[in-house]
Design an enzyme around this catalytic site. Structure first.
Site, short mmCIF file in Angstrom:
data_model
loop_
_atom_site.label_atom_id
_atom_site.label_comp_id
_atom_site.label_asym_id
_atom_site.label_seq_id
_atom_site.Cartn_x
_atom_site.Cartn_y
_atom_site.Cartn_z
N GLY A 169 0.82 -1.21 0.00
CA GLY A 169 0.00 0.00 0.00
C GLY A 169 0.85 1.25 0.00
O GLY A 169 1.91 1.31 -0.63
N GLY A 170 0.42 2.25 0.74
CA GLY A 170 1.13 3.52 0.81
C GLY A 170 2.54 3.39 1.36
O GLY A 170 3.42 4.21 1.07
#
Length: 510
Positions: A169-170
């Site tokens: 993800g981020g």
């Protein structure tokens, strides 16, 4: 007083246990070390000074107030690698899966700020399940705070990321903005969206390893610079890399004792180039025989193998090497090799590391795949990177240097300081056969005539002397004297001062 000291030691003991013995055992069962064990291996013995050991999260949602651990899933601080200062953070998977909370991010930001203030590298050991869902947007804000510091530190202090577990993800964008990314085979992976999301959205069935494992990122995506068998090997290689780099952009790279004569001649290099101009040879042999003690630290060895990048030392000083590899795609430049070399050249320039370029390039790789993929823009990245660089630049052309690729590979025209050629060098617009077929198109039906024309072209242009006559080559050198000549060239450039016009920043063709 004694009670207070005992309380301190009890609290320290609790913090050092991380998520507890059961979770530590689970970490070990996967072949992974704990956050603290990794730091102990990475840094010089006894040098680690920890920050924020007792920090814990402030979340009260979802019953989190009843589940707190000292350190909040990340161990941060500073220490030394071979006596030189570094800052480090190591995510602890045994505490909430190493997930990032607001306070977890604040701990990382604190040591990044100190690294910038004191001019020392930052090493991040990533092993995290991502943003802590219970904290919602606060954890996302924490990621963004870390990202901003990665951006500000870029080109100021070296940043190294070691992916030692999940990174999804981020979370992937912080390592992506650092200078070097190392991974551990079979136990680390990186992706923006995981296999389940990929299956839902695109109907592709893929494993985590196929999607974002070490092999994928070192051979296909170029996200990672190297992959190692286990945590121990990865950490030892980080130590070796740090030993090559300056602490910050205002310092020179470290000078190490050397035991290799700078005047050393290597007669075997006189026969490195095959008689047949279409036969390959291994450019790494030249790099190793030029380096102090034959020590070459290669970067991105498994990606775009037609281009070689890495670090050597000459007279104890770190030098970045960029070289075409005739063993792969005949050493042609293409999209991947241009990107790989351009990023490496820009890193070297940012940290005042001189650049040595070995050239054997027949041109850019032709084909619709390359043109549709934007080889023009990607090739321009490498051209831009070399032309922008103000560090000492020495270039040696060993064999082919044809067309625009000759210009791109640190030629005299883009501010190469010393440009040497071996007697076997061929510096021309194109190869003799192709040039003859264009120049004497009307004679293509006569094989004998074309063969004679080709021979004439080779005699006139398939050598370094036309370029040397114009001053584009400073000298034609004997292959066996390459180390001697290159060492002397860099020695003469140690006080080089060159500046670019003032600008807020450039606009490299990304």
């Amino acid at each position: 007083m004694k009670d207070i000291l005992q309380e301190l030691e009890r609290r320290r003991g609790d913090a050092r246990e991380g998520g507890g013995a059961r979770r530590v055992e689970a970490q070990h069962s996967k072949g992974k070390l704990t956050a603290r064990e990794r730091i102990e291996l990475l840094l010089d013995p006894g040098s680690f000074e920890e920050f924020d050991m007792f920090v814990s999260h402030r979340c009260t949602d979802f019953g989190m107030q009843d589940s707190k651990y000292s350190g909040d899933g990340v161990v941060t601080g500073w220490g030394t690698v071979n006596g030189r200062l570094v800052y480090v953070f190591s995510q602890d998977f045994t505490v909430f899966g190493g997930s990032l909370s607001e306070t977890h991010a604040q701990k990382i930001c604190k040591i990044m700020d100190m690294a910038m203030q004191n001019g020392a590298p930052v090493i991040g050991l990533n092993d995290s399940g991502g943003a802590r869902i219970q904290e919602g947007v606060a954890s996302l804000a924490g990621y963004a705070d870390v990202f901003q510091r990665n951006i500000m530190a870029s080109g100021v202090v070296p940043q190294i990321s070691v992916i030692m577990g999940p990174c999804a993800g981020g979370a992937v964008y912080s390592p992506a903005m650092t200078d070097f990314i190392f991974m551990v085979k079979d136990s680390s992976y990186m992706f923006v969206t995981g296999p389940d999301v990929v299956k839902t959205v695109t109907n592709e069935v893929v494993t985590a390893e196929e999607l974002g494992g070490a092999k994928t990122h070192t051979t296909k995506s170029s996200v990672a610079d190297a992959a190692f068998e286990n945590d121990l090997e990865a950490l030892m290689e980080v130590r070796r890399l740090i030993d090559m780099l300056p602490l910050n952009n205002r310092e020179k790279p470290p000078h190490r004792p050397f035991f290799d004569d700078p005047e050393r001649l290597d007669m075997s290099l006189d026969t490195l180039i095959p008689e047949n101009p279409n036969m390959p040879y291994d450019m790494k042999e030249l790099i190793v025989k030029t380096a102090d003690e034959g020590d070459f630290y290669e970067i991105q060895a498994e990606f775009a193998k037609n281009m070689i990048t890495g670090f050597i030392r000459l007279e104890g000083q770190t030098v970045g090497v960029v070289a075409n590899q005739p063993m792969v795609l005949a050493g042609c430049l293409d999209i991947d090799s241009s990107r790989k070399a351009a990023r490496f050249v820009r890193f070297c320039d940012a940290f005042e590391i001189p650049i040595l370029t070995f050239v054997d390039v027949p041109g850019f790789l032709p084909g619709t795949g390359q043109e549709f993929g934007g080889v023009i823009k990607h090739g321009a990245k490498l051209l831009f990177a070399f032309g922008e660089a103000t560090v000492p630049k020495v270039t040696v052309i060993t064999r082919k240097a044809y067309g625009g690729a000759y210009d791109v590979m640190s030629s005299k025209h883009i501010r190469g300081d010393f440009n040497y050629a071996w007697p076997t060098a061929e510096i021309a617009v194109m190869g003799a056969k192709g040039a003859t077929e264009i120049l004497y198109r009307s004679e293509l039906g006569d094989a004998e005539k074309i063969a004679a024309r080709t021979k004439d072209y080779e005699d006139r242009f398939a050598n370094p002397f036309v370029a040397a006559e114009r001053g584009f080559i400073d000298e034609v050198i004997q292959p066996h004297s390459t180390r001697k000549r290159v060492c002397r060239a860099f020695a003469s450039l140690r006080n080089k001062k060159q500046t670019n016009p003032w600008k807020k920043h450039d606009n490299i063709p990304l």
